[in-house]
Motif scaffolding. Structure first.
Motif, PDB file in Angstrom:
ATOM      1  N   VAL A 333      44.501  53.578  50.670  1.00 40.18           N
ATOM      2  CA  VAL A 333      43.363  52.668  50.775  1.00 40.18           C
ATOM      3  C   VAL A 333      43.377  51.587  49.705  1.00 40.18           C
ATOM      4  O   VAL A 333      43.073  50.419  49.973  1.00 40.18           O
ATOM      5  N   LEU A 334      43.746  51.959  48.469  1.00 40.89           N
ATOM      6  CA  LEU A 334      43.604  51.035  47.346  1.00 40.89           C
ATOM      7  C   LEU A 334      44.360  49.728  47.500  1.00 40.89           C
ATOM      8  O   LEU A 334      43.805  48.668  47.184  1.00 40.89           O
ATOM      9  N   PRO A 335      45.618  49.718  47.937  1.00 41.55           N
ATOM     10  CA  PRO A 335      46.311  48.427  48.039  1.00 41.55           C
ATOM     11  C   PRO A 335      45.571  47.413  48.905  1.00 41.55           C
ATOM     12  O   PRO A 335      45.489  46.234  48.550  1.00 41.55           O
ATOM     13  N   GLN A 336      45.031  47.857  50.036  1.00 41.48           N
ATOM     14  CA  GLN A 336      44.313  46.932  50.914  1.00 41.48           C
ATOM     15  C   GLN A 336      43.006  46.483  50.271  1.00 41.48           C
ATOM     16  O   GLN A 336      42.674  45.291  50.282  1.00 41.48           O
ATOM     17  N   LEU A 337      42.273  47.437  49.708  1.00 44.60           N
ATOM     18  CA  LEU A 337      40.989  47.113  49.103  1.00 44.60           C
ATOM     19  C   LEU A 337      41.159  46.194  47.895  1.00 44.60           C
ATOM     20  O   LEU A 337      40.449  45.189  47.752  1.00 44.60           O
ATOM     21  N   TYR A 338      42.128  46.501  47.046  1.00 42.67           N
ATOM     22  CA  TYR A 338      42.305  45.712  45.826  1.00 42.67           C
ATOM     23  C   TYR A 338      42.883  44.337  46.111  1.00 42.67           C
ATOM     24  O   TYR A 338      42.642  43.388  45.357  1.00 42.67           O
ATOM     25  N   SER A 339      43.657  44.188  47.180  1.00 39.49           N
ATOM     26  CA  SER A 339      44.143  42.849  47.534  1.00 39.49           C
ATOM     27  C   SER A 339      42.976  41.957  47.947  1.00 39.49           C
ATOM     28  O   SER A 339      42.950  40.765  47.619  1.00 39.49           O
ATOM     29  N   VAL A 340      41.982  42.538  48.638  1.00 40.77           N
ATOM     30  CA  VAL A 340      40.783  41.775  49.002  1.00 40.77           C
ATOM     31  C   VAL A 340      40.003  41.401  47.747  1.00 40.77           C
ATOM     32  O   VAL A 340      39.496  40.274  47.623  1.00 40.77           O
ATOM     33  N   LEU A 341      39.907  42.324  46.795  1.00 41.08           N
ATOM     34  CA  LEU A 341      39.206  42.028  45.537  1.00 41.08           C
ATOM     35  C   LEU A 341      39.889  40.894  44.779  1.00 41.08           C
ATOM     36  O   LEU A 341      39.217  40.036  44.191  1.00 41.08           O
ATOM     37  N   LEU A 342      41.209  40.870  44.786  1.00 41.06           N
ATOM     38  CA  LEU A 342      41.922  39.782  44.104  1.00 41.06           C
ATOM     39  C   LEU A 342      41.697  38.453  44.810  1.00 41.06           C
ATOM     40  O   LEU A 342      41.571  37.409  44.153  1.00 41.06           O
ATOM     41  N   LEU A 343      41.697  38.465  46.142  1.00 43.64           N
ATOM     42  CA  LEU A 343      41.381  37.234  46.870  1.00 43.64           C
ATOM     43  C   LEU A 343      39.986  36.743  46.504  1.00 43.64           C
ATOM     44  O   LEU A 343      39.766  35.528  46.319  1.00 43.64           O
ATOM     45  N   LEU A 344      39.045  37.674  46.374  1.00 46.86           N
ATOM     46  CA  LEU A 344      37.684  37.314  45.976  1.00 46.86           C
ATOM     47  C   LEU A 344      37.674  36.724  44.568  1.00 46.86           C
ATOM     48  O   LEU A 344      37.064  35.672  44.326  1.00 46.86           O
ATOM     49  N   ALA A 345      38.372  37.376  43.631  1.00 47.17           N
ATOM     50  CA  ALA A 345      38.406  36.884  42.249  1.00 47.17           C
ATOM     51  C   ALA A 345      39.057  35.510  42.174  1.00 47.17           C
ATOM     52  O   ALA A 345      38.544  34.603  41.493  1.00 47.17           O
ATOM     53  N   GLY A 346      40.185  35.338  42.871  1.00 49.45           N
ATOM     54  CA  GLY A 346      40.851  34.040  42.867  1.00 49.45           C
ATOM     55  C   GLY A 346      39.995  32.957  43.486  1.00 49.45           C
ATOM     56  O   GLY A 346      39.918  31.823  42.978  1.00 49.45           O
ATOM     57  N   GLY A 347      39.336  33.281  44.600  1.00 44.04           N
ATOM     58  CA  GLY A 347      38.467  32.309  45.242  1.00 44.04           C
ATOM     59  C   GLY A 347      37.301  31.907  44.364  1.00 44.04           C
ATOM     60  O   GLY A 347      36.917  30.727  44.312  1.00 44.04           O
ATOM     61  N   ILE A 348      36.728  32.876  43.642  1.00 45.55           N
ATOM     62  CA  ILE A 348      35.617  32.570  42.730  1.00 45.55           C
ATOM     63  C   ILE A 348      36.061  31.591  41.651  1.00 45.55           C
ATOM     64  O   ILE A 348      35.375  30.602  41.346  1.00 45.55           O
ATOM     65  N   LEU A 349      37.219  31.842  41.035  1.00 46.78           N
ATOM     66  CA  LEU A 349      37.707  30.960  39.974  1.00 46.78           C
ATOM     67  C   LEU A 349      38.015  29.560  40.506  1.00 46.78           C
ATOM     68  O   LEU A 349      37.732  28.550  39.843  1.00 46.78           O
ATOM     69  N   LEU A 350      38.605  29.487  41.710  1.00 44.25           N
ATOM     70  CA  LEU A 350      38.923  28.175  42.279  1.00 44.25           C
ATOM     71  C   LEU A 350      37.657  27.395  42.629  1.00 44.25           C
ATOM     72  O   LEU A 350      37.542  26.201  42.322  1.00 44.25           O
TER      73      LEU A 350
END
Length: 872
Positions: A333-350
């Motif tokens: 589960v973690l790889p899929q969930l954490y990849s979404v979290l990184l997309l969220l973090a990157g999108g927030i910074l951008l």
């Protein structure tokens, strides 16, 4: 035919990017519609929305999703599964619709979620497919009905001075023709529709009427969610609003953009643009943003939590039994969930780097933070956001360096958020994500290079959407700033626009450099070519060093070989539409297997296809699960323990009888090494042709051997000679150097030979292998053997048992199992590792076609010439 195939392939490629193009068009329309408002105005309008209206919208959303469950209620009755308890049906429907409403190709996405639930409740896979099609048609009936009514009534609500948009006429024509055609089919067509064995009956007129009613209520309710956010703010009546809503939603559905995001909003604003004034326009923009969050994002978030809770509940015995089961669950589960979290973090910074910061905070911050540090922090935060978006793919693939890079970039992003504008909300979100990452180092352990990390077209499209949205938002937020060349060099605490321009330039340069590096500096995708003689020699050395004879199938030369970076391990595979199908497990150095499997999947991803693994054993099952595949038992492999093999006892009576019979006839058994094989090939060819003719069959492939002189010369040949020295039967041998296993592949005999000659060959061969101190003799797999026959067995086991019992007309499953069972073997399970869902039966059918050499080979032949399918 070639031109047509090429055209269809090109058309399919274009269709992949059509939603991206439509999203870009929608972005242009939204930009034109919003240019009269400032970003601060929109945010202030959102904050001023009464809580009562927001709560009312949430309540209507709940009611609407309950109405959506009526789709499933009708579909289950249409397919004859009305016995599923209502609470279970509602739960499955809510989860599936919350996900499908936010994705493109919604019927397919919702169908995969339903398969997860309905298959456990005894609904067959074909019926789940029918349910998905039924629901898609139900929605289209409602959307087309309201779309037709709406497109006919819309001109009545437009100002007289406005011309009717041309798209309205197209929508009227499409809706009218589609509805007329479907209703004529329902009323006049009585026979089932059959497509490649799939049978579907059209619903009755009464059921179609219920479908239309439920779908119309669904669409009207969903419009109320938006309407309640606009009550008292528009002069337009609800009837006119509903017309505009329906037409915009139909446009969003047709676009296939996930959730219609951007397309629905742009269509809605465009249709209303001449009917509302500037103040009303601002209220509509705020309401659309709230509607997207309330109707789409909130249910999606709740559905994600619900699915995780369901998986944890379903696995509660495992979770309480042992801690390592929890680890395996987290690994999946973690790889899929954490990849979404990184997309969220990157999108927030951008996004944070694109919009102006709070002037009051900047006035306070400039007394603490030097201006150069503030400027550098802004650039660093945007760059960190971009890199996090790219690293999200590495996290999804469990690459160890991606975890290290994510932790570093999240830390940099937190610091940059505080220094560039003291955005503590942003820093808090990034901190929470970082705290989730730190303890999970062990779940990201793939020693792979980020430079060779593959990006599928879907990932690239998603990254492009995020970057496009970021750049657009920045230009929109700073559109009142007049452009001048001097902006690039202006540095001040109030200079939000210059900072945005510099950050955008940096992102464009970094992205361009990465694209160029991928094009020129990284190895191109794996070239599909069949192995030559040198490559087969290299493969044969690895096969002989292993402990599983199945690898000798690579020497047939009919499959592609995929090598590890060190060329110490490889996979053999073939290709069909949308899949790369590997034959068996990797061969070679075991330490290379996991990385090789991931690389194979990544290369398949380059080609836009999925991976399937056929006839794998239990040793690497955890790795196949980590790859996101599901496991289906295909049957069991029969392996005779040669250390305990004996001709004594009643069970060996047939082998003793064959040995005595052919000894009296002066038949003899010989092993001919590879160099001696060319001299006997003409005789072997005649025996093979005679055997094929007598069995009325044709050569097989992929998982079964076929007569090929080059292939046969690579292995020793076991032969049976008659009293005149004439070869009457033969089989080529597979042998491992460590004497762990021996087997045979191609086995043929003269049709005029005495009965039982193959029993004699097998008996002599096992005795010879025993004398050479081999450990196991593999008789190959018995398809569909060993499947559970219990009432609560999985659906696949029930289907397999029916085929095993009744399919004797096409394949001797039961006879094959009985023949191998008389050697008293140990049975080892073999599995299919494939993507879960409704595609599994089609995958198996495609594999069967590959093995049999076409449809005639499947249905026109009844016996196979290999030890893996010994004809009784």
């Amino acid at each position: 035919m070639i031109r047509r195939t090429g055209f269809c392939h090109a058309l399919r490629k274009i269709s992949y990017f059509l939603p991206l193009a439509l999203f870009a068009c929608a972005l242009v329309i939204v930009h034109n519609e919003l240019k009269i408002h400032g970003l601060d105005e929109i945010m202030a309008n959102l904050q001023a929305t009464p809580r009562l209206q927001v709560l009312a919208a949430l309540a209507l959303t709940v009611l609407n999703y309950l109405v959506l469950a009526a789709y499933d209620w009708l579909a289950l009755r249409f397919t004859g599964h009305a016995d599923i308890p209502l609470p279970k049906m509602i739960a499955a429907a809510l989860l599936s619709y919350a996900i499908s409403n936010n994705t493109g190709h919604a019927w397919a996405a919702g169908g995969s979620v339903r398969y997860r639930f309905y298959s456990k409740w005894g609904v067959p896979g074909w019926d789940i497919l029918k349910i998905s099609l039924f629901q898609a048609i139900t929605y289209l009936l409602g959307a087309l009905t309201l779309g037709l009514i709406g497109s006919l009534l819309l001109p009545l609500f437009l100002p007289p001075s406005n011309s009717q948009p041309a798209i309205i006429h197209w929508i009227t024509a499409i809706c009218a023709l589609s509805l007329a055609g479907y209703w004529l089919a329902v009323l006049l067509w009585r026979r089932p529709i059959r497509l490649q064995g799939f049978e579907l009956c059209l619903p009755s007129a009464t059921m179609t009427s219920w479908q239309t009613l439920v779908a119309c209520v669904d669409v009207v309710l969903s419009s109320w969610v938006l309407w309640v956010l606009l009550v008292g703010k528009l002069e337009l009546g609800f009837a006119g609003f509903l017309v505009v809503f329906v037409v915009a939603q139909v446009i969003g559905v047709i676009s296939q953009v996930p959730g219609g995001i951007g397309v629905f909003e742009s269509g809605f604003l465009w249709l209303l643009s001449d009917s509302i004034d500037q103040d009303e326009h601002l209220f509509v923009v705020g309401a659309l943003l709230l509607y997207r969050a309330i109707y789409y994002f909130v249910p999606l978030m709740l559905a994600g939590l619900g699915l995780i809770g369901n998986e944890l509940y379903a696995r509660r015995p495992m979770l309480t039994a042992a801690a390592d089961n929890l680890g395996r669950l987290l690994t999946a589960v973690l790889p899929q969930l954490y990849s979404v979290l990184l997309l969220l973090a990157g999108g927030i910074l951008l996004l944070s780097g694109s919009i102006p910061t709070n002037p009051d905070v900047m006035d306070w911050l400039r007394d603490i933070v030097p201006l150069p540090v503030m400027e550098l922090s802004h650039l660093t935060g945007s760059l960190a956001g971009l890199l996090l978006i790219f690293l999200a793919r590495g996290i999804r693939l469990k690459i160890d360096t991606a975890w290290h890079g994510s932790v570093i970039l999240l830390s940099i992003g937190i610091l940059a958020s505080l220094l560039k504008g003291f955005d503590w909300h942003e820093a808090l979100v990034l901190t929470l994500i970082l705290l989730l990452f730190i303890p999970c180092r062990g779940h990201f352990s793939r020693p792979s290079s980020l430079w060779h990390m593959p990006f599928s077209r879907y990932w690239l499209a998603m990254i492009a959407l995020i970057l496009a949205t970021t750049v657009w938002l920045g230009f929109f937020a700073h559109r009142d700033t007049a452009y001048a060349h001097e902006l690039w060099w202006q540095f001040s605490t109030e200079g939000s626009a210059p900072r945005f321009l510099r950050a955008t330039l940096l992102l464009a340069v970094i992205t361009s450099c990465y694209i160029l590096f991928r094009l020129f500096g990284v190895a191109q995708p794996f070239t599909l070519r069949k192995p030559d003689a040198d490559e087969l020699d290299e493969a044969q050395r690895l096969i002989a060093q292993g402990s599983d004879c199945q690898g000798f199938l690579a020497l047939l030369g009919d499959k592609y070989l995929f090598w590890s970076a060190k060329r110490s391990a490889f996979l053999m595979f073939t290709t069909i539409s949308q899949y790369w199908i590997a034959m068996g497990d990797p061969i070679g150095e075991p330490r290379e297997f996991e990385e090789l499997l991931w690389q194979f999947r990544e290369q398949a991803d380059h080609y836009g296809v999925a991976t399937v693994f056929y006839q794998v054993n239990e040793k690497l099952l955890p790795v196949y699960l980590d790859l996101g595949l599901s496991l289906f038992k295909l049957g069991e492999e029969a392996k005779v323990d040669l250390w305990e093999f004996s001709l004594k006892g009643k069970q060996r009576e047939s082998q003793r009888g064959a040995l005595n019979k052919f000894t009296k006839l002066n038949y003899r058994f010989e092993i001919l090494p590879g160099p001696d094989v060319p001299a006997i090939l003409p005789r072997l060819q005649r025996i093979s042709d005679d055997w094929l003719s007598g069995k009325r069959t044709q050569e097989k492939g992929f998982s079964l051997g076929f007569f090929d002189p080059t292939y046969l010369c690579r292995t020793p040949i076991a032969v049976v000679k008659d009293d005149k020295g004439q070869i009457r039967a033969f089989a080529n041998l597979w042998q491992t150097d460590n004497r762990e296993e021996i087997s045979i592949d191609l086995m043929r005999y003269d049709q005029d030979s005495p009965k039982g000659i193959m029993d004699y060959l097998f008996t002599e061969l096992m005795l010879w292998a025993q004398s050479q101190q081999y450990r196991w003799f593999s008789l190959g797999m018995a398809p569909l053997a060993g499947l559970e026959r219990r009432p609560l067995a999985p659906l696949w086991h029930k289907i397999g048992n029916v085929i095993f019992d009744l399919a004797g007309e096409f394949y001797h499953f039961e006879g094959l199992y009985a023949y191998k069972a008389k050697f008293a073997p140990s049975w080892r399970p073999r599995f299919l590792a494939a993507p879960a869902g409704l595609s599994v039966p089609l995958i198996l059918l495609s594999i069967a076609r590959k093995i049999a050499g076409g449809w005639i080979g499947i249905f026109g032949n009844r016996s196979h010439g290999s030890s893996h399918s010994i004809d009784t």
